[in-house]
Design a protein around this motif. Structure first.
Motif, PDB file in Angstrom:
ATOM      1  N   UNK A 219       7.624   1.487   6.285  1.00 44.77           N
ATOM      2  CA  UNK A 219       6.313   0.853   6.116  1.00 44.77           C
ATOM      3  C   UNK A 219       6.212   0.064   4.814  1.00 44.77           C
ATOM      4  N   UNK A 220       5.420  -1.003   4.919  1.00 43.37           N
ATOM      5  CA  UNK A 220       5.155  -1.840   3.747  1.00 43.37           C
ATOM      6  C   UNK A 220       3.648  -1.946   3.584  1.00 43.37           C
ATOM      7  N   UNK A 221       3.181  -1.805   2.357  1.00 44.54           N
ATOM      8  CA  UNK A 221       1.793  -2.156   2.059  1.00 44.54           C
ATOM      9  C   UNK A 221       1.880  -3.311   1.075  1.00 44.54           C
ATOM     10  N   UNK A 222       1.360  -4.452   1.486  1.00 46.26           N
ATOM     11  CA  UNK A 222       1.464  -5.655   0.675  1.00 46.26           C
ATOM     12  C   UNK A 222       0.065  -6.024   0.178  1.00 46.26           C
ATOM     13  N   UNK A 223      -0.087  -5.997  -1.149  1.00 47.79           N
ATOM     14  CA  UNK A 223      -1.423  -6.162  -1.744  1.00 47.79           C
ATOM     15  C   UNK A 223      -1.656  -7.621  -2.146  1.00 47.79           C
ATOM     16  N   UNK A 224      -2.784  -8.161  -1.707  1.00 46.63           N
ATOM     17  CA  UNK A 224      -3.086  -9.576  -1.986  1.00 46.63           C
ATOM     18  C   UNK A 224      -4.544  -9.738  -2.410  1.00 46.63           C
ATOM     19  N   UNK A 225      -4.825 -10.903  -3.035  1.00 46.16           N
ATOM     20  CA  UNK A 225      -6.228 -11.211  -3.344  1.00 46.16           C
ATOM     21  C   UNK A 225      -6.964 -11.462  -2.029  1.00 46.16           C
ATOM     22  N   UNK A 226      -8.201 -10.948  -1.921  1.00 50.25           N
ATOM     23  CA  UNK A 226      -8.989 -11.296  -0.734  1.00 50.25           C
ATOM     24  C   UNK A 226      -9.077 -12.824  -0.658  1.00 50.25           C
ATOM     25  N   UNK A 227      -8.923 -13.363   0.499  1.00 45.88           N
ATOM     26  CA  UNK A 227      -8.928 -14.830   0.636  1.00 45.88           C
ATOM     27  C   UNK A 227      -7.501 -15.337   0.830  1.00 45.88           C
TER      28      UNK A 227
END
Ligand code: ATP
Length: 545
Positions: A219-227
């Motif tokens: 599994x990967x959790x990839x964190x990004x800015x909303x938008x």
């Protein structure tokens, strides 16, 4: 010819040491499997290829290995304690326990809106037990899929020591978000990858290793800015699809399925399932979801969560304020991917025509088998299986000897084996199969359990044996999984390696003693070339990639 049934894969996996039924000496434990000497290599290679692609080949990823046992509160606030459940109903007539949502879908032709709608249909006697047909079903109740265990030496009988075997690896990543962020000094966007065991008390496990109660996730959790979430989501969907293709999976056996609005988990903005065309039909290989900021918020201190010690958030230098990142989650199964690669690699074909009289004899036998299914053996199996076998036998008989691989596939069919005449068909076809067909696992060299097998042309010639053993040792030292084998004639050894997917075989012969070259035989082209023993390591490494 590709695999036509999962039984062919199960049979090869068992025969050749990929996967065994677990605890077999005590009669087994339903739907649990052990990876054998070749299976463990294959699955490790799948996991290694995944890690390399999502961690090493990128600059925006870190790895993690979180504990399987976690504080119970993780599962309370993730929502698993309340919602990670399947609705089950009991049939009062035959005592079976089917999944109520599956019953609803198969009988109403659409998804239910929720538990209430299922129960209204049960109360109105609109749903029938799939086993006995009775409409006497109990109200559907959620059955939690998490395995419970007790932490500590004393089981106090209450829930004070209650813990769960994690049902997914994802939560281990979410609760470590702050740790990774702080220690690795990451800026958005970045992701965390993890491989590990997960446990679900599945109601309907099955289809070999496709659905089991203990399995491994990648599994990967990839964190990004909303938008920025939608673009990142699409780019992960593309990257993950390409990963399977780059490792040799046929594109036509892979598809992306957009989840419909009604299917989406309540927190998900969008989810695309990668599906593989398994012998039992299109089924999920990996889910790629946009989970918004749901998980990080769920584990942050708030009026809804007074137990969390702090907040999982990110200080955005550009905006000079704290934000909660959105999460893109590509969630794959290591066992499912391994099974899909096995299915995709399987290839059985006729390499030589058997003599005409042998074919005629086999054709007559197959036709008498077809007749026997229809007439003499009206035994305990259903008309559908009967019709399927008659159709298969007639098609095979008409196409022999080209259909010999299809006939061999039938050897793994349970229904066919119930018919007496089939024993004879099996005996003759397997004998012909030995001589005239070839089974190959066309695994990508990076996935194959063994990369290269080394044989001496003659095992009773010490100089050949010594050189072959030396070549094996050098190749292993060069980082290639290599084995030495002298337990049969070269043809037989090639055959065995083909069946387990070894891409390269090397033979050391008398010329090798003189000029230090060896023969390299390619599994797929069956072409042979002479290569200097000193250049072997480099040459093969380049081919593996
Ligand atoms: P399914 O709908 O098949 O039950 P899921 O949508 O519940 O799967 P996820 O929770 O998204 O699955 O898990 C991610 C991946 O983990 C799946 O795509 C699959 O590859 C793997 N997986 C999930 N459950 C199992 C299982 N019981 N056995 C083997 N692999 C599994």
């Amino acid at each position: 010819m590709p695999a036509t049934s999962l039984e062919q894969i199960v049979s090869l996996a068992k025969r050749r040491g990929f996967v065994f039924p677990s605890s077999a000496v005590y009669g087994g434990l339903g739907s649990t499997w052990d990876y054998g000497p070749l299976g463990v290599e294959l699955k490790n290679n799948v996991k290694r290829a995944w890690w390399r692609s999502v961690v090493y080949d990128r600059d925006d990823m870190e790895g993690l290995d979180a504990a399987i046992l976690m504080n119970r509160l993780v599962w309370k606030y993730s929502g698993h304690e309340k919602t990670f459940a399947d609705p089950m109903t009991d049939c009062r007539n035959c005592k079976s326990r089917p999944r109520a949502d599956h019953v609803f879908v198969s009988q109403k032709g659409r998804d239910p809106k929720g538990l209430d709608e299922i129960n209204v249909a049960i109360a109105a006697k609109e749903l029938k037990c799939p086993k006995c047909g009775a409409t006497d079903l109990t109200e559907a109740r959620p059955f939690n899929l998490m395995f419970r265990t007790t932490v500590g030496a004393v089981d106090t009988g209450d829930d004070s020591g209650l813990a769960y075997l994690r049902p997914e690896t994802a939560q281990g990543i979410f609760v470590n978000f702050g740790n990774v962020l702080d220690t690795m000094r990451r800026k958005l966007p970045f992701g965390v990858a993890q491989i590990g065991k997960a446990f679900r008390n599945e109601i309907t496990p099955g289809n070999f290793t496709f659905r089991t109660r203990e399995f491994e996730q990648m599994e990967i959790e990839y964190f990004v800015r909303p938008g920025e979430d939608e673009a990142a989501h699409q780019s992960w969907i593309d990257a993950r699809t390409q990963w399977y293709v780059d490792l040799g999976m046929r594109r036509e056996n892979l598809r992306q399925r957009e989840q419909a609005k009604e299917e989406l988990a309540h927190y998900a903005k969008r989810c695309v399932d990668l599906e593989y065309k398994f012998p039992m039909g299109w089924s999920e290989l990996e889910g790629i979801a946009n989970r918004t900021d749901y998980d990080l918020k769920a584990h942050s201190r708030s009026p809804e969560n007074p137990d969390a010690v702090g907040e999982l958030k990110y200080f955005d230098q550009e905006q000079k304020k704290h934000i909660v990142p959105y999460v893109i989650e590509p969630s794959a199964g290591a066992d499912r991917a391994t099974l899909a690669f096995l299915c995709d690699a399987f290839d059985e074909s006729l390499v030589k025509e058997p003599p005409a009289e042998e074919t005629t004899k086999l054709r007559d036998l197959v036709l008498s088998f077809a007749k026997s299914v229809d007439k003499k053996d009206p035994k305990a199996f259903d008309p559908e299986a009967k019709a399927r076998l008659v159709a298969a036998a007639e098609k095979i008989a008409a196409g022999l000897p080209g259909t010999l691989p299809e006939l061999l596939a039938l050897s793994d069919d349970e229904a066919a084996n119930k018919i007496e005449v089939f024993k004879k068909v099996r005996g003759v076809s397997e004998k012909l199969g030995e001589e005239f067909t070839r089974t190959v696992l066309r695994l990508h060299p990076r996935l194959a359990p063994i990369t290269v097998a080394v044989f001496p042309l003659k095992k009773n010639e010490p100089r050949l044996v010594e050189m072959a053993r030396g070549v094996k040792k050098d190749l292993q030292a060069a980082g290639l999984r290599a084995v030495y084998d002298d337990t049969g004639a070269i043809g037989k050894l090639y055959r065995r390696q083909d069946e387990i997917g070894t891409p390269f075989c090397i033979t050391v012969d008398f010329q090798s003693l003189e000029d230090k070259t060896v023969t390299v035989r390619d599994r797929d082209t069956m072409g042979q070339e002479r290569v200097g023993a000193g250049e072997l390591g480099g040459a093969l490494r380049a081919k593996v990639g």
